[in-house]
Each structure stands twice: as structure tokens, then as C-alpha cells.
Design a protein around this motif. Sequence first.
Motif, PDB file in Angstrom:
ATOM      1  N   TYR A  83       0.826  -1.210   0.000  1.00  0.00           N
ATOM      2  CA  TYR A  83       0.000   0.000   0.000  1.00  0.00           C
ATOM      3  C   TYR A  83       0.865   1.268   0.000  1.00  0.00           C
ATOM      4  CZ  TYR A  83      -4.011  -2.984   1.082  1.00  0.00           C
ATOM      5  OH  TYR A  83      -4.997  -3.940   1.056  1.00  0.00           O
ATOM      6  N   SER A  84       1.967   1.241   0.703  1.00  0.00           N
ATOM      7  CA  SER A  84       2.842   2.424   0.710  1.00  0.00           C
ATOM      8  C   SER A  84       3.510   2.620  -0.650  1.00  0.00           C
ATOM      9  CB  SER A  84       3.872   2.329   1.825  1.00  0.00           C
ATOM     10  OG  SER A  84       4.751   1.260   1.613  1.00  0.00           O
ATOM     11  N   LEU A  85       3.700   1.544  -1.392  1.00  0.00           N
ATOM     12  CA  LEU A  85       4.221   1.671  -2.759  1.00  0.00           C
ATOM     13  C   LEU A  85       3.243   2.452  -3.627  1.00  0.00           C
ATOM     14  CD1 LEU A  85       6.329   0.874  -4.916  1.00  0.00           C
ATOM     15  CD2 LEU A  85       4.978  -1.188  -5.288  1.00  0.00           C
ATOM     16  N   ILE A  86       1.968   2.178  -3.475  1.00  0.00           N
ATOM     17  CA  ILE A  86       0.944   2.907  -4.229  1.00  0.00           C
ATOM     18  C   ILE A  86       0.976   4.392  -3.844  1.00  0.00           C
ATOM     19  CG2 ILE A  86      -1.543   3.157  -4.606  1.00  0.00           C
ATOM     20  CD1 ILE A  86      -1.720   0.101  -4.052  1.00  0.00           C
ATOM     21  N   GLY A  87       1.072   4.672  -2.556  1.00  0.00           N
ATOM     22  CA  GLY A  87       1.133   6.060  -2.106  1.00  0.00           C
ATOM     23  C   GLY A  87       2.361   6.792  -2.611  1.00  0.00           C
ATOM     24  N   SER A  88       3.492   6.104  -2.652  1.00  0.00           N
ATOM     25  CA  SER A  88       4.703   6.768  -3.134  1.00  0.00           C
ATOM     26  C   SER A  88       4.644   7.034  -4.632  1.00  0.00           C
ATOM     27  CB  SER A  88       5.938   5.946  -2.776  1.00  0.00           C
ATOM     28  OG  SER A  88       5.927   4.713  -3.456  1.00  0.00           O
TER      29      SER A  88
END
Length: 181
Positions: A83-88
Motif C-alpha cells: 500500500y505504501s508503494l501505491i502512495g509513493s
Amino acid sequence: MTEAKAVEAATNNNTNHLADFDPHKKKPKRNKYAFACAILASMTSILLGYDIGVMSGAAIYIKRDLKVSDVQIEILLGIINLYSLIGSCLAGRTSDWIGRRYTIVLAGAIFFAGAILMGFSPNYSFLMFGRFVAGIGIGYALMIAPVYTAEVSPASSRGFLTSFPEVRSIWNSFSLLLSIY
């Protein structure tokens, strides 16, 4: 005649370069505003470590209260990285649109909303949605904080100031290891 001018010019250039290495020359003044901004921006890297630490302690109670399996707990705890990959991936466009500082504020607000959603989740699906929202906020923060720090920092201390999030990540890993043992 031209050789004499060339020797004189070379001598003048050598003395100018030697003056640059004078040990009594004043060092550049540190920018306290940039230092404070770098410290505050590096605090965003705490989000991921904080989230991992809190969720590892809460996993026992989540499993008991929501009656989920071990596989579901593993997915719940590990999915934050995806999920943090999507945010980044979204953070670059957002920061170009509203600016780096406001993107960091947005990242904190998104993470806060995700934490509230996770705190009030009555079931596993709602918990995963809150985890998704928190992961987006973490991705935003981890992507934009070093960029903001590099933009605010003067050239004389840019390398030093942009290393704060890495030091913070090492500290998070160290404290996580200490909490395990």
C-alpha cells in the motif's frame, strides 16, 4: 613578454587558490530553519516504524477479537508495504501540484485518517481498508520528505540534512529489534 604575463597570471591564480584553503577562514553559517525543517520532515519516516510496531503488538488482540486466522494476520501486517508503494507512486504528481510542504501535511492527514479507521474497525474488511488508507499516507510521507529536505537545505549541508530519514529508519529497526528481545 607573453611568457612573463602567463607566469604572473599563474602566480596570482595560485595565491587565490591557497586563500581558499585558509584554516582561519570562517565556515559557512548553518541555516537553523533548514535544520528544523529537516528534523520535522525526517519524523515522517517514523510513521512506518510506528505502524509496524503497533500492529505487531495489536495482532494478538485483533486475532482474538475479530476471530481471524494466522494467514489473515500475516496479510494484514505485511500488506502495508504494498500500500505504501501505491502512495509513493502518487506522491510525485501530488507534490508537483500542491507543493512539497502541503504534500507532507496531506500525508500526515491521510495516515491519521487511516489510523482512525483501523481503530474503529468492527471487522477484518474494514481493518484492511483502514490499513490501505494508512499505507497510502505512509507512501506519500516516505517519498516526499527527503525531496522537501533537499530543496530546503543549503548546498553546504544538504547531504547531512537529507540523511536524517535514513538515520531514523536505522533507529526504528534497532528499537524494533530491542522490543522483540
